[in-house]
Scaffold this active site. Structure first.
Site, PDB file in Angstrom:
ATOM      1  N   ASP A 475      -3.572   6.745   3.532  1.00 20.03           N
ATOM      2  CA  ASP A 475      -2.881   5.834   2.620  1.00 20.03           C
ATOM      3  C   ASP A 475      -2.429   4.616   3.433  1.00 20.03           C
ATOM      4  O   ASP A 475      -1.613   4.745   4.357  1.00 20.03           O
ATOM      5  CB  ASP A 475      -1.675   6.597   2.027  1.00 20.03           C
ATOM      6  CG  ASP A 475      -0.898   5.758   1.027  1.00 20.03           C
ATOM      7  OD1 ASP A 475      -1.080   4.526   1.010  1.00 20.03           O
ATOM      8  OD2 ASP A 475      -0.100   6.357   0.266  1.00 20.03           O
ATOM      9  N   HIS A 476      -2.955   3.443   3.073  1.00 17.87           N
ATOM     10  CA  HIS A 476      -2.698   2.240   3.865  1.00 17.87           C
ATOM     11  C   HIS A 476      -1.253   1.768   3.769  1.00 17.87           C
ATOM     12  O   HIS A 476      -0.806   0.908   4.529  1.00 17.87           O
ATOM     13  CB  HIS A 476      -3.645   1.124   3.407  1.00 17.87           C
ATOM     14  CG  HIS A 476      -4.225   0.369   4.560  1.00 17.87           C
ATOM     15  ND1 HIS A 476      -3.517   0.076   5.705  1.00 17.87           N
ATOM     16  CD2 HIS A 476      -5.474  -0.143   4.765  1.00 17.87           C
ATOM     17  CE1 HIS A 476      -4.275  -0.584   6.550  1.00 17.87           C
ATOM     18  NE2 HIS A 476      -5.484  -0.720   6.013  1.00 17.87           N
ATOM     19  N   ARG A 477      -0.496   2.291   2.847  1.00 20.42           N
ATOM     20  CA  ARG A 477       0.916   1.908   2.757  1.00 20.42           C
ATOM     21  C   ARG A 477       1.723   2.564   3.862  1.00 20.42           C
ATOM     22  O   ARG A 477       2.831   2.171   4.165  1.00 20.42           O
ATOM     23  CB  ARG A 477       1.481   2.328   1.388  1.00 20.42           C
ATOM     24  CG  ARG A 477       0.838   1.591   0.237  1.00 20.42           C
ATOM     25  CD  ARG A 477       1.219   2.215  -1.083  1.00 20.42           C
ATOM     26  NE  ARG A 477       0.809   3.605  -1.186  1.00 20.42           N
ATOM     27  CZ  ARG A 477       0.939   4.342  -2.272  1.00 20.42           C
ATOM     28  NH1 ARG A 477       1.468   3.826  -3.358  1.00 20.42           N
ATOM     29  NH2 ARG A 477       0.535   5.592  -2.284  1.00 20.42           N
TER      30      ARG A 477
END
Ligand SMILES: Cc1cc2nc3c(=O)[nH]c(=O)nc-3n(C[C@H](O)[C@H](O)[C@H](O)COP(=O)(O)OP(=O)(O)OC[C@H]3O[C@@H](n4cnc5c(N)ncnc54)[C@H](O)[C@@H]3O)c2cc1C
Length: 1007
Positions: A475-477
């Site tokens: 998850d790039h967050r």
């Protein structure tokens, strides 16, 4: 002012209308949630109408006796007191939530909401029958939720009553599955089939239990394996002034939901599990909020499980993800995991956890809105295929703090429950990271989808030419590409150098931040095996002290690999105790005794005239000696042919690299060595009983070392000690015609033999010899041929047994007093040399094997350990695993074992089960009249692997080979059950045992 309609529900497929039977409340009456306001008759039964809307009952009410169509109003609820009837022309579109339960059915047992995504459940089994007494805490049924098959527990005493939702019925959460009544006379034994649309399809009397199913005496339930620590979280504390159901408090604790401020939707505003579950964002809500695309065709409704997966996957579209792949060589990890008896899955999970020490973000999660949950607990979900082909993701908790051994224990239970979908919510809810391994399916590369709540999922594909692809979808967050790339590099270093963290990991895993770096620094890709034999200008690379099975096998293995090895043995021929004073001579005597014993049964099979055999002692001895000398000669020639430098003489250490050898003739001399292996055995031990040691010299007392000097077989034999050697000798001399009395200090002989096997063997022995347990031996006196054995029995009464000779069979004990071990620093553990599983002593270049290290004192054990030491000296890690060792007691019938007994397995935390078959039912045994005894098969319930086989049978010495292969090869019950064994042979019993155990497990798991 709000009005709500109470409408006639459609309770079954066939129901089109219902008849009002009674009104339990009158217009204007206050109505609380859970109140029964009326009863109606459907085409199936009279039902109570329970409302879940507080207010006041308002008219116009349908008249008692009136027929009301499904969906038409029966009455109304208003929130205005005194409003006894709604206006004639008023249109009421709101409906009061109602529940219809059979009238006077009792307290409903409702479908519990067992997870946040669960809306309905399928009844899998009923554990109780209508009329059965139930107690608070009893499990009455199992239901399949969208995640697993779970138990339904009741919290009230009484009797189970119908209508029972049939097995296979889909029941909505909160709807009744059955009832509890307090009066057994009021039990209804009806059942209903409820369809996927939650309507009653059919009402009927419960079918009687099949004749073969003892309904009155239910089969014992397997004790559910304990839920891992975090599954046992204590329930949330009560909230003052709020009513919260016990299950809701438990669920709230598991899901981390605060109870204060939660609206309760249960009767009288009680906060129930549904309210707790709804307090969390539901995957279904997120999934359905996304645009839905029209798909042509007729869809069938999804099952609960399919729906849950679909919702989670759709919700995962909210995660902005990316993928990173690194190829990792998993060969060493696989080997190390195997050697340490840990599943590769668990080892990979541990490696992932260790690598996270430097990259904790891998374990975090994004939380709406704009929050990061920083987690230190490594609770990894690991995808498992359930027995029905579905996917289940049980969670291995506390990986960061638990040892591999503990994790393996947890995992074994989890997998077992996951396969049959019997996981508790804490066992599948809230993973912090997820692993999906499809290597076994041969896929070359794949990516997995993380679900909300985790930041990364690892997908492991099959091993390829460049290693095994490990792909992380993140998850790039929470993570960026570099984080994941660096994490995977650290993971690669850890996986490829497993020895530094797998071995000795019985200690709680030390996930230190330096592990990854240390491993990365030490890992040299594809490093060849490096021999730990210290380099130097030694006379020999390895000196082996002792030429018994341990020393000889070690020397041969080393020589075979080109190592310059010397074997020092203080006897003219190799073979040690086994060949000269143990296995071989005793079995030569046993073979003669067998002939005598077997002839006694010839007449039963129709052969007369053979039952008066006569012992020719001289010939017995001649034959025995011939076997021994022929084998000694063969062994010496083979050793020399293999270029082993065989020296006759007594060896003792001068220093850590020098051995002094004292030959029988000539002067002592020294040799220097790089590494040494001590394999000096263990002589018979004689306890300080008055007269025992003194009479060794006269020959009135013998041990297993000196019994071979008997000029003739004794007519009366006294044996002190009830171990394997004593028992074998007792029966041999009994068959040779002696009267035998065995005296044992403890309450039971054969203390090391599996309890049931020992009990049966003792019963057989007691028919042949006099056995005195709890004996206190006071004195041994006399002269050879006229010995007196004075002892007191349990009651204290003294007896003197007069005999020709006394055999001291009181065990063996290593004697290292003349080896000068203190000069080299080799530590002892009692009388034995202390070693680790690699047979390495406290001095790294000195190993010890066989009887001298204690444990099982057996020839094949010594030989195995000799090879283990050799391999380690060659730089190839090897370990001795006592849990797969075996033994045969050459009694009649022969006792034997391989692997673990149920008791031993349980002591190790393995959930073991056993099946046994008496030899008396075997055709071959009946034919030959060898019906005494049994075979027992022990399996690990979690894996189905065969972990032990125990015998009391006349051909154990040949049968056991098959069992050894099962245990060594980690065969499963299914493999053995499906193997084809020849008929008529006793090997068929293995297949039969495996099938029995499998069937039993299948049934108990299903129940
Ligand atoms: C009556 C009897 C029956 C048995 N039956 C069986 C059986 O059926 N199956 C089974 O598996 N096991 C059996 N055993 C056990 C088996 O004999 C031993 O476990 C096995 O021989 C141990 O092997 P080892 O190499 O450790 O030692 P050993 O066989 O004892 O060999 C040690 C060798 O080292 C020599 N030695 C000792 N000290 C020195 C020194 N300082 N310098 C040089 N040489 C030295 C000894 O002389 C000997 O040759 C039996 C034992 C007995 C007594």
């Amino acid at each position: 002012m709000n009005h709500y309609a109470i409408t006639m529900p459609q309770l079954s497929d066939t129901m089109t209308e219902g008849v009002v039977v009674t009104w339990e409340k009158q217009p204007g009456d206050r109505v609380e949630r859970g109140d029964i306001v009326a009863t109606v008759e459907t085409d199936k039964a009279i039902m109570d109408v329970e409302v879940f809307k507080a207010g006041y009952l308002a008219g116009p009410l349908a008249e008692v006796g009136a027929t009301v169509a499904v969906g038409a109003p029966l009455g109304y609820i208003t929130d205005t007191p005194g409003d006894v009837a709604i206006a004639r022309d008023e249109v009421v579109s709101e409906q009061a939530q109602t529940e219809m339960i059979p009238h006077h059915a009792g307290t409903p047992i409702v479908m519990p909401q067992l997870s946040d995504t669960m809306t309905e459940g399928v009844v899998v089994t009923w554990e109780k029958h209508p009329g059965d007494a139930v107690k608070r805490g009893d499990i009455v049924a199992t239901v399949e939720t969208d995640k697993a098959i779970m138990d339904v527990e009741v919290f009230q005493d009484g009797y189970l009553s119908g209508p029972l939702a049939d097995v296979g019925s889909v029941v909505e959460v909160g709807h009744p599955m059955a009832f509890i009544v307090s009066d057994p006379a009021k039990v209804s034994d009806t059942g209903v089939t409820i369809g996927a649309d939650h309507k009653v399809k059919e009402t009927h009397a419960i079918a009687p239990a099949p004749a073969d199913k003892a309904a009155a005496a239910p089969a014992p339930r397997p004790i559910p394996a304990p839920v891992s620590a975090s599954g046992n979280v204590p329930p949330r504390a009560r909230v003052p002034g709020r009513k919260v159901s016990p299950y809701a408090r438990k669920l709230a604790a598991q899901l981390g939901v605060e109870l204060a401020g939660l609206a309760g939707s249960g009767p009288e505003g009680v906060v129930i599990a549904t309210d707790v579950a709804r307090a969390r964002p539901s995957m279904a809500e997120v999934a359905h909020a996304l645009p839905q695309v029209d798909v042509p065709g007729q869809g069938r409704p999804m099952t609960s499980m399919e729906k849950a997966v679909a919702h989670a996957m759709t919700a995962s579209l909210t995660l902005p993800t990316f993928h990173v792949t690194v190829n990792i060589d998993t060969a060493k990890l696989t080997a190390a995991a195997k050697a340490n008896k840990v599943s590769v899955t668990v080892a990979i999970a541990k490696a992932c956890s260790l690598a996270m020490a430097d990259f904790p973000r891998m374990n975090w999660a994004y939380q709406p809105i704009d929050k990061l949950v920083e987690r230190a607990n490594h609770d990894f979900g690991i995808a498992v295929m359930s027995n029905d082909g579905g996917l289940v993701v049980p969670i291995l908790h506390g990986i960061e703090k638990k040892s591999l051994a503990d994790l393996q224990g947890d995992w074994a239970g989890l997998v077992e429950r996951a396969r049959v979908r019997k996981l508790a919510p804490a066992e599948y809810a809230n993973p912090t990271f997820t692993i999906s391994n499809m290597g076994m399916l041969g896929v070359t590369h794949f990516t997995a989808i993380p679900t909300p709540g985790i930041a990364a999922i690892l997908a492991i594909a099959a091993n390829g030419p460049h290693g095994t692809p490990f792909t992380i979808t993140a998850d790039h967050r929470v993570l960026n590409g570099a984080d994941v790339a660096r994490y995977l590099t650290a993971l690669k270093a850890i996986v490829e150098a497993p020895d530094s963290w797998i071995q000795g990991s019985g200690v709680a895993g030390q996930a230190s931040a330096s592990v990854a770096a240390a491993v990365a620094a030490s890992a040299s890709p594809a490093a060849p095996a490096v021999s730990p034999i210290p380099e130097g200008n030694w006379d020999v690379q390895v000196v082996v002290v002792g030429g018994g099975p341990g020393g000889e096998d070690c020397a041969r293995d080393l020589a075979d690999h080109g190592v310059k090895v010397m074997m020092v043995n203080n006897e003219p021929f190799p073979g040690g105790e086994c060949l000269w004073r143990g296995c071989i001579p005793s079995k030569a005597w046993r073979a003669a005794a067998d002939v005598i014993r077997n002839r006694a049964h010839d007449a039963e099979m129709g052969v007369d005239g053979t039952n008066t055999p006569k012992l020719n002692w001289e010939q017995v001895e001649k034959h025995r000696r011939w076997v021994q000398s022929a084998r000694g000669d063969m062994a010496l020639k083979a050793d020399r042919g293999m270029k082993i430098d065989v020296r006759e003489g007594f060896g003792e250490f001068v220093d850590a690299h020098t051995l002094k050898i004292t030959p029988v003739e000539g002067e002592p001399y020294t040799v220097t060595f790089g590494a040494a292996v001590i394999a000096t055995g263990a002589p018979a031990f004689v306890p300080p009983i008055p007269g025992a040691r003194e009479h060794l010299a006269t020959g009135g007392v013998v041990t297993s070392d000196t019994i071979w000097n008997l000029a003739s077989p004794p007519k009366k034999l006294g044996i002190v000690g009830g171990g394997v050697i004593g028992v074998e000798m007792a029966q041999i001399f009994r068959d040779f015609g002696a009267e035998v009395r065995m005296l044992e200090r403890h309450d039971r002989i054969l203390a090391d033999v599996e309890e049931e096997i020992a009990k049966s063997l003792i019963a057989a022995l007691e028919k042949e010899i006099t056995l005195v347990t709890g004996a206190d031996i006071r004195e041994i006196s006399g002269e050879p041929g006229r010995m007196a054995l004075r002892y007191a029995d349990k009651s204290g009464a003294e007896t003197v047994f007069e005999c020709d000779v006394v055999l001291m069979a009181t065990g063996k004990r290593p004697d290292t007093s003349r080896l000068n071990l203190d000069r080299v620093g080799v530590e002892l553990d009692g009388a034995a040399i202390k070693v680790d599983a690699r047979c390495q002593t406290s001095v790294p270049h000195i190993y010890a094997v066989g009887d001298v290290i204690g444990g099982y004192m057996l020839a094949h054990t010594a030989a195995t350990q000799g090879r283990v030491a050799a391999h380690n000296l060659l730089g190839e890690p090897a370990r001795y695993d006592q849990d797969r060792d075996c033994a045969v007691t050459f009694s009649r019938p022969q006792a034997g074992f391989v692997g673990l007994s149920v008791a031993q397995a349980k002591a190790k935390g393995i959930d073991a089960v056993e099946a046994k078959i008496p030899m008396s039912i075997d055709a071959k045994a009946m034919i030959t009249g060898e019906t005494e005894g049994m075979i027992k098969l022990v399996a690990d319930k979690a894996t189905g692997r065969i972990i032990g086989v125990h015998f009391l049978a006349d051909h154990t010495d040949t049968l056991i080979g098959t069992a050894v292969m099962m245990v060594a090869g980690e065969m499963t019950l299914t493999q053995v059950a499906q193997a084809i064994f020849p008929h008529p042979t006793q090997t068929e019993l293995f297949g039969e045992l495996a099938r029995r155990l499998l069937n039993r497990l299948r049934r108990t798991l299903k129940k």
